[in-house]
Design a protein around this motif. Structure first.
Motif, short mmCIF file in Angstrom:
data_model
loop_
_atom_site.label_atom_id
_atom_site.label_comp_id
_atom_site.label_asym_id
_atom_site.label_seq_id
_atom_site.Cartn_x
_atom_site.Cartn_y
_atom_site.Cartn_z
N ARG A 5 65.98 69.19 44.06
CA ARG A 5 66.10 68.78 45.11
C ARG A 5 66.58 67.70 46.17
NH1 ARG A 5 60.57 67.27 45.78
NH2 ARG A 5 60.56 66.47 49.00
N ILE A 7 66.66 64.14 48.59
CA ILE A 7 65.92 63.46 49.46
C ILE A 7 66.12 62.35 49.67
CG2 ILE A 7 64.66 62.64 47.21
CD1 ILE A 7 62.19 63.00 48.79
N THR A 8 65.71 61.68 51.03
CA THR A 8 66.11 60.62 51.64
C THR A 8 64.90 59.46 50.73
OG1 THR A 8 67.03 61.09 53.45
CG2 THR A 8 67.26 59.39 52.68
N PRO A 9 65.47 59.04 49.74
CA PRO A 9 64.73 57.68 49.14
C PRO A 9 64.70 56.34 49.92
CG PRO A 9 67.16 57.41 47.68
CD PRO A 9 67.28 58.59 49.18
N TYR A 10 63.26 55.51 49.48
CA TYR A 10 62.97 54.73 49.82
C TYR A 10 64.47 53.17 49.28
CZ TYR A 10 61.12 49.59 50.56
OH TYR A 10 60.53 48.47 50.39
N VAL A 111 58.68 58.02 52.81
CA VAL A 111 58.89 58.24 51.24
C VAL A 111 58.14 59.26 50.98
CG1 VAL A 111 60.08 57.98 49.05
CG2 VAL A 111 60.50 56.85 51.77
N LEU A 115 58.32 62.85 49.40
CA LEU A 115 58.27 63.89 48.44
C LEU A 115 57.82 64.54 48.06
CD1 LEU A 115 59.84 63.10 45.43
CD2 LEU A 115 58.11 62.14 45.23
#
Lengths: 351, 351
Positions: A5, A7-10, A111, A115
């Motif tokens: 996966r 993803i751009t995290p917080y 976020v 997700l």
């Protein structure tokens, strides 16, 4: 490699740790937790940790139940309001219609939507950073608002929230009340007539327990049950025994927390006035932080100057409308006086 | 109401709480945590809870790094191995090909697959409850195994795991080592040559800290980073400051835990022998529990009889192949002697 996966995290505020720093960047409480928390910690028997904590967190639910005069079934307990919100997103926002939230708000909403592959639409704020709830009169699969909003600090009157709840009775509306204790009026009075309302709270801010990780949701038991089933499908014991014990002690000590909250609010009003006297504009805050700008300053330079003096505040360079603002958490009166002196010196050097 | 999620959650063992009970139903450790944990608790300053805990849990990663002689970047810390596993499912199992796991194993694997809409296929065990890894030679989007497996207690030799890793180099293979300390051989030696391996561990069992909620994953930094980005997109601070501090003290005290683990293994072997002497068949366990059956007993009656004597063990009536088995956690030598007496009395009354 298959199945990974991306993803751009917080990105949370930094957690610097110098002995003499003034840390005003993550809206923590400058005062210690209640003496009853200290006592509960002292009396805690470490041997009890060998057993799993209770899945239902009944002790804490009982304390909340007493505080808010609602049955224990109205509460979901989680590891900070972040986890509670994540469970609520999974439980309530499964529509193909978009989840609505303000364009400028707690950065985590986006976020979680990413997700969990939840379609979403960000609604612009007005020019004065306020939320106009008439803009939310459109097709949606749910709504989430922080009230007061962050990082603006602005509070939405309950009448507007009530209208929103009535107009969207077929979806869940979450009101994130992380900062409610610092002068806002809780939507809790709307629960009785609006079963679609879910309120989320945290002990991280007003209760001085950011490092303990306890938050909760308040809502109609039939919907709280659904969020509980998500919790039980993800990590049923996420609130550990120590956290539950200490959080319960905190919830029971209203007097202490009323006192420190009052002090923070007084310091906030004083700080806003003093900033104003040297040319800053601040949004009227109902939280433990203030969003401020200065028409004659390059705000990123001030941010850097403060950091060089070991004063940490929050700057959001990636959010266009906030590029000339700093978000400053309210510390003790003494800390804020020091910060003010540093700011005044900075201004006089520029002249 | 639109958008509500319907799901069948994981059902954990009950958490009864009587003063004289013998609790052998959730594989907890009967011995207290290390004295160093008690000391760390005593020295903990409650005022530090007003600040957020560190997002990266560096102290604990450092202790794990020293213990396993791997860099801190090899570790992901979470709120119990349940949360760590949930993050790993979200991070690694995004293929349209099915995730493979044994038909009888930790019941949560299926629940996470359901929650995250991950296609999955359950692979039957052999007649003797063992796992034949040749059965996993099929199209898949990832594999997860508990080793030792639960609730069977059986251990899979590392040679078989290594073959599985080689044959499935294009997907992540998770080895859940919740019970590894009780006599199994860790797959950690396979990490160097098999970047697709992720090992998950917990402090709930061997470290007597079920109520503290700390678990971790060990893996190649490039994949651990992906799991970290999921954690940061869900609940970045899920391990609270107290939990991190106490867990670090536990990880550092190898001597104490080696001693209690040794005691539990000795009691386990003694208990299996004694059960055998009165007609029970038990699977050869490499864990802190034993799965046992008796050819002449209605096992659900024994289960109920034990409960009436305040002895709690685990019975799985909904799993067909386990309907004539009890899973009994290994308590102290004294507790197991009491349980044995109760079982012997029960058998003699039946005659």
């Amino acid at each position: 490699m298959k199945g990974l996966r991306k993803i751009t995290p917080y990105v949370p505020g930094e957690q610097p740790n110098y002995s003499d720093m003034i840390k005003l960047n993550t809206n923590e409480n400058p005062y210690p937790p209640s003496p009853k928390v200290t006592e509960a910690l002292k009396n805690f028997n470490p041997e009890s940790l060998k057993r799993y904590s209770s899945v239902d967190n009944f002790e804490l639910k009982k304390a909340l139940s007493d505080k808010f005069k609602l049955s224990p079934e109205h509460f979901l307990i989680g590891n900070g309001s972040d986890e509670v919100l994540a469970f609520c997103f999974l439980a309530f926002f499964n529509s193909s219609d978009p989840l609505l939230f303000p364009e400028i708000t707690y950065g985590f909403y986006k976020v979680w939507a990413d997700l969990f592959h939840i379609p979403f639409k960000e609604i612009p704020l007005k020019k004065d950073f306020s939320i106009d709830l008439d803009d939310y009169r459109q097709n949606n699969g749910g709504i989430i608002l922080a009230n007061p909003n962050a990082p603006t600090g602005l509070f939405q009157p309950l009448e507007a929230i009530e209208k929103l709840l009535s107009e969207n009775a077929d979806v869940i509306v979450i009101v994130d009340e992380a900062y409610i204790d610092f002068a806002g009026k809780s939507a809790i009075t709307l629960l009785e007539n609006h079963p679609n309302l879910i309120i989320v709270r945290t002990l991280s801010k007003a209760n001085s327990l950011a490092g303990l990780r306890v938050g909760y949701a308040i809502g109609n038991p039939q919907y709280i049950r659904i969020a509980e089933s998500i919790k039980s499908s993800f990590n049923p014991y996420s609130v550990d025994l120590l956290a539950e014990t200490l959080a319960t002690a905190a919830i029971e000590d209203t007097d202490y927390y009323d006192k420190i909250t009052e002090k923070i609010c007084q310091t906030r009003e004083w700080f806003i006035r003093e900033l104003h006297a040297v040319g800053f504009d601040s949004l009227p805050s109902k939280t433990n932080f203030v969003l401020s700008t200065h028409p004659k300053l390059e705000i990123s330079d001030l941010y850097q100057h403060l950091e060089e003096q070991d004063v940490f505040v929050r700057y959001f360079p990636t959010i266009e409308r906030l590029q000339s603002y700093l978000r400053i958490s309210i510390g003790t009166q003494k800390e804020m006086a020091s910060v003010l002196t540093i700011i005044k010196d900075y201004l006089s050097q520029l002249r």
